[in-house]
Write a protein that holds these residues in place. Structure first.
Motif, PDB file in Angstrom:
ATOM      1  N   VAL A 124       0.312   5.532   0.151  1.00 56.80           N
ATOM      2  CA  VAL A 124      -0.606   6.659   0.262  1.00 56.80           C
ATOM      3  C   VAL A 124       0.230   7.925   0.180  1.00 56.80           C
ATOM      4  CG1 VAL A 124      -2.322   7.826   1.690  1.00 56.80           C
ATOM      5  CG2 VAL A 124      -2.191   5.328   1.715  1.00 56.80           C
TER       6      VAL A 124
ATOM      7  N   HIS B  39      -3.079   0.254  -3.919  1.00 55.74           N
ATOM      8  CA  HIS B  39      -3.014  -1.033  -3.233  1.00 55.74           C
ATOM      9  C   HIS B  39      -2.726  -2.094  -4.289  1.00 55.74           C
ATOM     10  CE1 HIS B  39      -4.903  -4.704  -1.417  1.00 55.74           C
ATOM     11  NE2 HIS B  39      -4.062  -4.326  -0.472  1.00 55.74           N
TER      12      HIS B  39
ATOM     13  N   GLN C 231       0.849  -1.182   0.000  1.00 51.90           N
ATOM     14  CA  GLN C 231       0.000   0.000   0.000  1.00 51.90           C
ATOM     15  C   GLN C 231       0.887   1.234   0.000  1.00 51.90           C
ATOM     16  OE1 GLN C 231      -1.497  -3.321   1.566  1.00 51.90           O
ATOM     17  NE2 GLN C 231      -0.364  -2.176   3.054  1.00 51.90           N
TER      18      GLN C 231
ATOM     19  N   LEU D  80      -5.639  12.724  -0.670  1.00 48.23           N
ATOM     20  CA  LEU D  80      -4.698  11.622  -0.628  1.00 48.23           C
ATOM     21  C   LEU D  80      -5.043  10.646  -1.742  1.00 48.23           C
ATOM     22  CD1 LEU D  80      -4.697  10.872   3.209  1.00 48.23           C
ATOM     23  CD2 LEU D  80      -2.934  12.063   1.909  1.00 48.23           C
TER      24      LEU D  80
ATOM     25  N   LYS E 229      -4.383   6.668  -2.796  1.00 45.02           N
ATOM     26  CA  LYS E 229      -3.929   5.385  -2.260  1.00 45.02           C
ATOM     27  C   LYS E 229      -3.809   4.383  -3.398  1.00 45.02           C
ATOM     28  CE  LYS E 229      -6.791   2.470  -0.368  1.00 45.02           C
ATOM     29  NZ  LYS E 229      -7.697   1.712   0.497  1.00 45.02           N
TER      30      LYS E 229
END
Length: 110
Positions: free
Chosen positions: A26, A99, A24, A95, A97
């Motif tokens: 961010v 994944h 991950q 933000l 993100k």
């Protein structure tokens, strides 16, 4: 490191499954980037600064996934997926993100 979205690799035999691997990342857009990106969106056209941030986050998620696969002594990742999501927005920026996940495997040539 071989990375594919499919469950198999042509010309390779999976000899061991090492398990799922995840990563991950961010990162924030920041107020300035968000403001100027909004202006670009309003006026029309592409936002190079946003595209660069997206590419950077995507690449970091993939590199972190490779590191996880290396930790379990895999030489390939099958079933690779990458999801990206925006978290928050507005005047404070937002933000982004990323994944990434897949199955770490050991393969050998046929």
């Amino acid at each position: 490191m071989l990375i594919v979205s499919t469950p198999l690799l042509d010309g390779k035999k999976i000899t061991r499954y090492e398990g799922m691997v995840f990563s991950q990342v961010v990162a924030g857009f920041g107020v300035g980037r968000s403001f100027f990106g909004s202006l670009r969106s309003f006026a029309g056209g592409r936002s190079e600064s946003h595209e660069e941030l997206v590419a950077s986050i995507r690449e970091q998620a993939i590199q972190d996934l490779i590191a996880e696969a290396n930790n379990v002594r895999a030489n390939a990742i099958v079933g690779f997926t990458l999801d990206m999501e925006m978290i928050g927005s507005g005047s404070e920026g937002g933000l982004l993100k990323a994944h990434a996940m897949g199955t770490a495997v050991v393969v050998e040539s046929l």
